[in-house]
Scaffold this motif. Structure first.
Motif, short mmCIF file in Angstrom:
data_model
loop_
_atom_site.label_atom_id
_atom_site.label_comp_id
_atom_site.label_asym_id
_atom_site.label_seq_id
_atom_site.Cartn_x
_atom_site.Cartn_y
_atom_site.Cartn_z
N ARG A 299 0.80 -1.28 -0.17
CA ARG A 299 0.10 0.02 -0.08
C ARG A 299 0.82 1.50 0.16
O ARG A 299 0.49 2.28 -0.46
CB ARG A 299 -1.08 0.11 1.30
N ARG A 300 2.06 1.29 1.03
CA ARG A 300 2.71 2.41 0.74
C ARG A 300 3.36 2.53 -0.78
O ARG A 300 3.70 3.71 -1.20
CB ARG A 300 4.08 2.19 1.68
N GLU A 301 3.74 1.57 -1.51
CA GLU A 301 4.23 1.89 -2.84
C GLU A 301 3.15 2.06 -3.63
O GLU A 301 3.44 2.99 -4.61
CB GLU A 301 4.79 0.40 -3.31
N ALA A 302 2.11 1.58 -3.60
CA ALA A 302 0.76 2.07 -4.38
C ALA A 302 0.60 3.41 -4.13
O ALA A 302 0.09 4.22 -4.89
CB ALA A 302 -0.26 1.15 -4.58
N GLY A 303 0.37 3.80 -2.86
CA GLY A 303 -0.01 5.17 -2.51
C GLY A 303 -1.44 5.48 -2.70
O GLY A 303 -1.75 6.50 -2.97
N ASP A 304 -2.12 4.62 -2.47
CA ASP A 304 -3.62 4.57 -3.02
C ASP A 304 -4.59 4.45 -1.88
O ASP A 304 -5.82 3.97 -2.03
CB ASP A 304 -3.89 3.30 -4.12
N ARG B 36 6.22 9.80 6.73
CA ARG B 36 7.25 8.91 6.83
C ARG B 36 8.45 8.91 6.28
O ARG B 36 9.51 8.73 6.81
CB ARG B 36 6.45 7.71 6.14
N GLU B 37 8.62 9.73 5.22
CA GLU B 37 9.94 10.25 4.65
C GLU B 37 10.71 11.24 5.50
O GLU B 37 11.99 11.21 5.69
CB GLU B 37 9.77 10.58 3.23
N ASN B 38 9.86 12.17 5.79
CA ASN B 38 10.65 13.48 6.18
C ASN B 38 10.58 13.46 7.86
O ASN B 38 11.25 14.27 8.51
CB ASN B 38 10.19 14.62 5.82
#
Length: 402
Positions: A289-294, A305-307
């Motif tokens: 789901r993180r990779e899809a961002g949907d 999550r990134e920053n």
């Protein structure tokens, strides 16, 4: 530390949901009263806060097994279309619009902790979702919080496609048996439950009554949650409490147990202003789901999550013996508010006060010393890793080795 002092932590969670004018009764209301349960309003229901005392009930659950009535929780069932065989892939895909977990990847009888998200990524509820087959019908089963269940239903009705049918199983009670000896007691009544492992579930039978049982719970201990027809819940409660390991346990110990286990309480540690990353619940965001961002709020959540988020939920160990309650503030050297305590109380297992708070991420490292302000008095606390008491979940079957 007295039961009265421990019980103060329950005052903050005795709020009925907005718009709930009528306090409802649990299917086991008379059963609780007959056994000396002191009833209080919680999540729109009269619920037992304690029987013989919060401290004793807490410690009993940690060493043996306790029966908790959690019938105020919402049990929702989702099916697809008119076909009795259902299409759980379609249901799961629809739910993934507002849940950030991998629902389509769930196997039969497997369950997953997830979050109901608003469009901006704020948490509307936390919940358990399971794929299952009951009486030949494939469906998705979801357990949501009691105080939010009607809001959840309204929101889901808005966002789910018309082909998805949602039913509230208000004819079902929900009981939990928690503690290291829970499996011994329950397996005598319902043989076969010992084969379940943490976060798995299945259909069982008790004296001709169908049960849906999961190996899960809200105490950090091994245990089970049992969905049972409301009309036979009292008979089952009598039977399980006749086992020497089991005593009825109230809301007070449920709250102190979940706090020691580092488990958040919706409406206090989680709310619509909080994202999964802020709440330190990143494990609920599956890789796919993180990779899809949907999912709802994906842009904001993935950026955090990134920053890193501005604030983060942390555990606290408070110096001294005086608990620091929800509503206390985290302050800097000048006394300015920089964070907030969302849960707090005395931990019977540890013999010390603990809590949860949201603090600036720069101060979220375990070992950081913080200053708390409560009712004009200052307290020192140290950021601690959670859980405060190790979880005792059974992740491998002793009978099958699976």
């Amino acid at each position: 530390m007295s039961d009265l002092e421990i019980g103060e932590q329950i005052v903050a969670i005795e709020d009925a949901p907005e718009g709930e004018d009528v306090i409802q009764l649990l299917p086991l209301d008379a059963w609780h009263r007959a056994r000396g349960g002191r009833m209080v309003p919680f999540a729109g229901y009269e619920m037992p806060v304690q029987y013989e005392g919060i401290m004793a009930e807490h410690l009993w659950t940690r060493q043996s097994a306790g029966l908790f009535d959690v019938s105020h929780m919402g049990q929702l069932v989702f099916t697809y279309g008119d076909d009795e065989t259902g299409d759980t892939d379609a249901v799961a895909k629809a739910l993934e619009a507002v849940l950030p977990g991998d629902v389509t990847g769930l196997k039969q009888g497997r369950m997953r902790y997830s979050l109901l998200l608003a469009e901006d990524g704020g948490i509307l509820d936390d919940l358990m979702v399971t794929r299952r087959t009951v009486d030949g019908t494939d469906e998705v089963y979801m357990v949501v919080n009691g105080a939010t269940k009607y809001d959840d239903i309204g929101y889901l009705l808005e966002v789910l496609p018309d082909d998805v049918t949602m039913n509230l199983q208000d004819e079902q009670a929900l009981l939990a048996v928690q503690g290291p000896k829970a499996v011994d007691a329950l397996a005598r009544l319902v043989p076969g439950v010992e084969a379940l492992v943490f976060m798995t579930a299945g259909a069982f039978d008790w004296n001709g009554t169908p049960l849906w049982i999961s190996r899960s719970g809200y105490t950090g201990e091994d245990g089970f949650e049992i969905s049972i027809p409301a009309e036979v819940a009292a008979a089952f409660a009598d039977a399980i409490c006749a086992e020497p390991e089991v005593k009825p346990i109230g809301l007070g110990a449920r709250d102190s147990l979940r706090l020691e286990a580092g488990l958040p309480l919706y409406g206090h540690d989680l709310d619509p202003e909080t994202t999964p990353v802020m709440a330190d619940l990143g494990f609920a965001l599956s890789k796919r789901r993180r990779e899809a961002g949907d999912f709802a709020g994906a842009g904001r959540i993935l950026a955090e999550r990134e920053n890193g988020p501005a604030t983060k939920r942390v555990g606290l160990v408070v110096a001294g013996r005086q608990p620091v309650r929800e509503g206390a503030t985290v302050v800097d050297a000048d006394g300015a508010t920089i964070g907030r305590v969302t849960s707090g109380g005395f931990a019977p297992t540890l013999g010390a006060p603990i809590g949860m708070a949201f603090v600036p991420t720069a101060l979220a490292t375990p070992g950081t010393v913080l200053r708390l302000s409560q009712r004009g008095k200052f307290h020192e606390a140290t950021v601690a890793a959670m859980p405060f008491v190790p979880h005792n979940y059974v992740r491998q079957s002793k009978t099958t080795g699976a």
